[in-house]
Enzyme design. Sequence first.
Site: not given
Ligand SMILES: Cc1cc2nc3c(=O)[nH]c(=O)nc-3n(C[C@H](O)[C@H](O)[C@H](O)COP(=O)(O)O)c2cc1C
Length: 364
Positions: A112, A136, A162, A234, A258
Amino acid sequence: MRDRTSHGFAGLGDLEDSAAHTLPPALWDYVQGGAAEETTLRENRRAFLRRTLRPRVLVDISEIDPTTTLLGSAVAAPFYVSPTAYHGAVHPDGEAGTARAASEAHVLAAFSTLSTASLEAIATAAPHGPRWFQLYLQPEFASSRRLIERAEKAGYAALVLTVDMPVVANRDRQSKAGFALLESPPLGNGPEIVGPARGFVPRGSTFTLRSETSSGWDVLDRIQSVTSMPLVVKGILTGEDARTAVEHGARAVVVSNHGGRQLDGAPASLDALPEVVAAVGDRAEVFFDGGVRRGADIVMALALGAKGVGIGRPILWALGVGGQAGVERVLSLLKHDLVTTMALTGRRRVSEIDASLMGTPHGG
Ligand SMILES: Cc1cc2nc3c(=O)[nH]c(=O)nc-3n(C[C@H](O)[C@H](O)[C@H](O)COP(=O)(O)O)c2cc1C
């Protein structure tokens, strides 16, 4: 007594519980929480639980090959580490630990913009990758451009933009838990890096948001004019947006809500997958994330047309419980569970996982 000592958890079945008992409550609520009433978060899991697989039997499964390629990178399995923020808040091993664990397992990992280690430090920790950088958009395109150029120089194989966070959703669980305390762990990519806008500012009868975060599709062209890294978009949930992303040069799209953290009321990612696969055809690769916890989930997403499947929270759980060794363990358990599901469905290679594997829903 099962062995929990070396990694902190025995299997996929007790990982989430172990993490719940390990991470401080406010951090746990940040990791677990979704937007608003968490309907979409719950549906991400339910979409898998509703579906069934149609296994074929008496297939020679003496050798199972889970390898594949994701945007040209040869990998050990068709799943990858989804980009998530703040690994260093979860465990001192941070992103470097995650990167080493993934790289040693030949699993692709995306990191990220909001990492606690710099993107260069992550690259140094696991020079062979394969690695993607998740962007981002910054308020000024010049800052985004600097990040893109740094990622390209550091050898990231693709850029993941994203697009489902023009503004951070109202995350009730997170707010209740007071995650504000953790709102600013040091960001590895530099003090000038900012996360997505936290809210609107009222101006007369309308509301305004920080400038360039609300860019239109032309931002895809702008990004590609400053990098030759392939672009992955994404956070796509409709055929229309998938088609537009591909028309603007995206080499892949990620079907994702997300992890239920943005639009509450959005469909489960798995339910949105077929529409996007149909819209994209063979013009780009389609990746998927949301609710993947077991090998059977990976197989279902592949059967519905995904080329690669992202894992979000389980990586953070494993990192929190066991640091780098925890991530190594969860990747190995997921691969084993995937191989077992392939064997039980009579699929020897990833290319054999196709639509004929999907059955009628439970009770249907
Ligand atoms: C704590 C947390 C932080 C996240 N931070 C980002 C991020 O910085 N950038 C991003 O594109 N997605 C972020 N996501 C989304 C994840 O890339 C992903 O889409 C999502 O966690 C998938 O679902 P799952 O947790 O059920 O596997 C984050 C998700 C979580 C749970």
